[in-house]
Scaffold this active site. Structure first.
Site, PDB file in Angstrom:
ATOM      1  N   GLU A 187     -25.717  13.945  -2.614  1.00 27.21           N
ATOM      2  CA  GLU A 187     -27.151  14.082  -2.343  1.00 27.21           C
ATOM      3  C   GLU A 187     -28.002  13.334  -3.360  1.00 27.21           C
ATOM      4  OE1 GLU A 187     -29.169  17.861  -2.905  1.00 27.21           O
ATOM      5  OE2 GLU A 187     -27.540  18.553  -4.212  1.00 27.21           O
TER       6      GLU A 187
ATOM      7  N   TYR B 187      -8.708  -3.869 -11.323  1.00 26.51           N
ATOM      8  CA  TYR B 187      -8.715  -2.463 -10.917  1.00 26.51           C
ATOM      9  C   TYR B 187      -7.313  -1.877 -10.982  1.00 26.51           C
ATOM     10  CZ  TYR B 187      -7.064  -3.694  -6.184  1.00 26.51           C
ATOM     11  OH  TYR B 187      -6.326  -4.146  -5.119  1.00 26.51           O
TER      12      TYR B 187
ATOM     13  N   CYS C 298       0.822  -1.213   0.000  1.00 22.55           N
ATOM     14  CA  CYS C 298       0.000   0.000   0.000  1.00 22.55           C
ATOM     15  C   CYS C 298       0.853   1.258   0.000  1.00 22.55           C
ATOM     16  CB  CYS C 298      -0.925  -0.008   1.215  1.00 22.55           C
ATOM     17  SG  CYS C 298      -1.883   1.513   1.392  1.00 22.55           S
TER      18      CYS C 298
ATOM     19  N   CYS D 209      -1.635   1.712  -2.966  1.00 19.37           N
ATOM     20  CA  CYS D 209      -2.627   2.772  -2.724  1.00 19.37           C
ATOM     21  C   CYS D 209      -2.049   4.187  -2.763  1.00 19.37           C
ATOM     22  CB  CYS D 209      -3.295   2.567  -1.366  1.00 19.37           C
ATOM     23  SG  CYS D 209      -3.698   0.860  -0.970  1.00 19.37           S
TER      24      CYS D 209
ATOM     25  N   HIS E 158     -26.703  20.366  -0.315  1.00 19.45           N
ATOM     26  CA  HIS E 158     -26.863  20.895  -1.668  1.00 19.45           C
ATOM     27  C   HIS E 158     -25.865  22.013  -1.944  1.00 19.45           C
ATOM     28  CE1 HIS E 158     -29.098  21.542  -5.364  1.00 19.45           C
ATOM     29  NE2 HIS E 158     -29.133  22.843  -5.100  1.00 19.45           N
TER      30      HIS E 158
ATOM     31  N   GLU F  33      -6.668   1.429 -13.167  1.00 20.67           N
ATOM     32  CA  GLU F  33      -6.163   2.611 -12.466  1.00 20.67           C
ATOM     33  C   GLU F  33      -4.856   3.093 -13.087  1.00 20.67           C
ATOM     34  OE1 GLU F  33      -8.020   1.995  -7.977  1.00 20.67           O
ATOM     35  OE2 GLU F  33      -6.045   1.155  -8.437  1.00 20.67           O
TER      36      GLU F  33
ATOM     37  N   LYS G 252      -0.316   5.265  -6.157  1.00 23.21           N
ATOM     38  CA  LYS G 252      -1.406   5.200  -7.150  1.00 23.21           C
ATOM     39  C   LYS G 252      -2.326   6.409  -7.031  1.00 23.21           C
ATOM     40  CE  LYS G 252      -5.058   3.716  -5.890  1.00 23.21           C
ATOM     41  NZ  LYS G 252      -5.487   2.342  -5.871  1.00 23.21           N
TER      42      LYS G 252
END
Length: 515
Positions: free
Chosen positions: A495, A221, A79, A84, A490, A225, A87
């Site tokens: 939302e 993935y 990671c 992670c 908002h 990525e 990346k």
């Protein structure tokens, strides 16, 4: 009576601590450590630090074998070093390139010609990673965890053989042992030239120079990525896909992700398999592949070929068979029980090497901490691997938690599932006149009763941030009514999730209109 009860509690507590002290002293006389962790990645470090804080004597063995290209790194595991963290930072570099293009529509006077400097980006990211390596070493020292930059393997159920880079050997003993060595990228060894000329995710983040025109083989993935940020910084990038993209994820969402990437500039070679790689006198790599659609061979040249065809657990050098630790014949991962125990009661395994566990950093970290607490008797809580949220950091990010639509149908039947969905346009995309065709929300629910939410899927900006918040609801029995009764913030993309009201079953247009 109350005083008598308090007295009994004090006596029980004193008796417990005397027993604990006796056990600790006995352990101290019998073993070098209470716990030895083999593997200094996210899970192993989390467990070791937690155990040390709870009074255990702990050692961590971590040693990184250089990749086939000679890439090596420091403490922290995949990671931190080749996963992670770098990346996400390279993904951010690509997003900034898109933001600069958008900025013109917002009035910023920006030159038409823009270029990206790989070496500047790579140096900055690599320096950050090195700072994290140092930070992990400092944390271990502060928590009095012994760090050994050595490769560990099992001698017996309480003894570990440790060897350093120079071949110097030692043994350490422990009451309990945790295996947390993670995984490494696979090479397709049947493809001539693959290992000699290709790179993997173990290498791409540590390149000093741009990979230039790149072929990414695979559609996991990791593959998407990497292809996404390479395209985003202006590199000619092609993804070669044998069958489907993002296997194991919701396939409708997968299609939206790859559709966006194609519009973004990433090329896709669908239903193609590589046959060989040759290095030409010019230094370019000539790749030959079979197009399964036409059953014809094709060729093209690339500067780099990045293999992203899966990962293999780092279990082969641990000497598991000799000690009796059971592994899966299919995956070579370690078979574990709900409490992370292997077939040898005092040996545990967490993270990517454990069979049936998600290959995700946060699950390994939490599993490691919970294991440490159980080992010292502070808790009986087990790791809950259900409904773990995750995000794919492609150019259009995809966040999800819970079941895919396919899996929900498989488990409950199509007639028992209700899918609420919406196509929406992020406000950020409007002025910039960006295509929002693939910005989509899907909430998969049980059809009857209170319509418990089984899966939630979101493509759009900041998908990780959006999904992380909603994932909390899954721990509390989230229902469709909970979503509908929530007041949104908002104007945000998040939302839109609490406004979904069109079902797939209805056949109505699910495009959001208005603000």
């Amino acid at each position: 009576m109350a005083a008598f009860s308090r007295g009994r509690q004090r006596i029980k507590a004193l008796s417990y601590f005397r027993t604990l002290l006796f056990t600790r002293n006995f352990t101290a006389g019998k073993f070098d450590y209470d716990l030895v962790v083999i593997g200094g990645g996210s899970g192993g470090l989390a467990c070791s630090k937690e155990a040390a804080q709870l009074g255990q004597r702990v050692a961590v063995l971590d040693y990184v074998e250089p990749s086939l290209k000679g890439t090596k790194w420091g403490l922290g595991g995949t990671c931190v070093n080749v996963g992670c963290i770098p990346k996400k930072l390279m993904h951010q570099a690509a997003l900034l390139g898109t933001a600069v293009k958008d900025a013109r529509k917002y009035g910023w006077q920006i030159p038409e010609s823009l270029s990206h400097d790989w070496s500047v980006m790579a140096d900055a990211i690599q320096n950050h990673v090195k700072s994290l390596n140092w930070g992990h070493r400092v944390q271990l020292q502060d928590k009095k965890v012994k760090y050994l930059n050595m490769k560990g393997s099992l001698v017996d159920k309480h003894t570990i053989r440790a060897v350093n880079a120079k071949g110097k050997e030692m043994t350490v003993t422990a009451k309990n042992i945790l295996l947390a060595t993670g995984g490494r990228p696979k090479y397709p060894t049947h493809v001539p030239g693959a290992m000699e000329f290709g790179i993997t995710s173990d290498d791409v983040f540590w390149l000093k120079e741009s990979p230039k025109k790149t072929l990414v083989v695979g559609a996991s993935y990791v593959a998407l990525e990497c292809a996404g940020f390479l395209t985003g910084i202006g590199l000619d990038t092609t993804v070669m896909v044998r069958s489907i993209a993002l296997r194991g994820f919701d396939q409708q969402m997968s299609g939206l992700v790859t559709d966006y990437m194609e519009a973004y500039g990433t090329k896709f070679s669908w239903r193609c398999t590589p046959k060989s790689i040759e290095k030409l006198p010019s230094g370019l790599l000539q790749v030959t592949w079979m197009d399964l659609n036409t059953e014809e061979e094709q060729r093209d040249t690339f500067d780099s070929v990045l293999w992203a065809v899966g990962r293999a657990p780092e279990t082969k050098t641990l000497n598991l068979e000799k000690v009796g630790v059971g592994i899966s014949k299919d995956t070579e991962k370690i078979i574990v029980t709900a409490d992370e125990a292997t077939s040898v009661p005092n040996i545990f395994a967490i993270g990517d090497i454990a069979e049936g566990r998600p290959e995700l950093t946060p699950t390994a970290i939490k599993a490691g901490k919970l294991l440490a607490r159980r080992l010292v008797g502070h808790s009986t809580e087990l790791m809950n691997y259900e409904n773990v949220a995750t995000t794919v950091f492609t150019p259009l990010e995809y966040g999800c938690v819970g079941l895919s639509e396919e899996e929900a149908v498989r488990r409950h039947g199509k007639d028992q599932i209700e899918v609420y969905h919406a196509f929406y346009k992020p406000l950020e995309f409007t002025v910039a006149e960006r295509d929002a065709t693939q910005c989509y929300i899907k909430v998969v629910c049980l059809r009857e009763g209170d319509q418990r939410v089984l899966g939630l899927h979101f493509t759009g900006p900041n998908a990780g941030e959006v999904t992380q918040g909603f994932s909390l609801g899954f721990q509390c029995g989230l229902t469709y009514e909970h979503l509908r009764n929530t007041v949104g913030i908002h104007p945000t993309c998040a939302e839109e999730l609490i406004k979904v009201n069109i079902t797939k079953r209805s056949g109505l247009d699910a495009t959001v209109t208005g603000c």
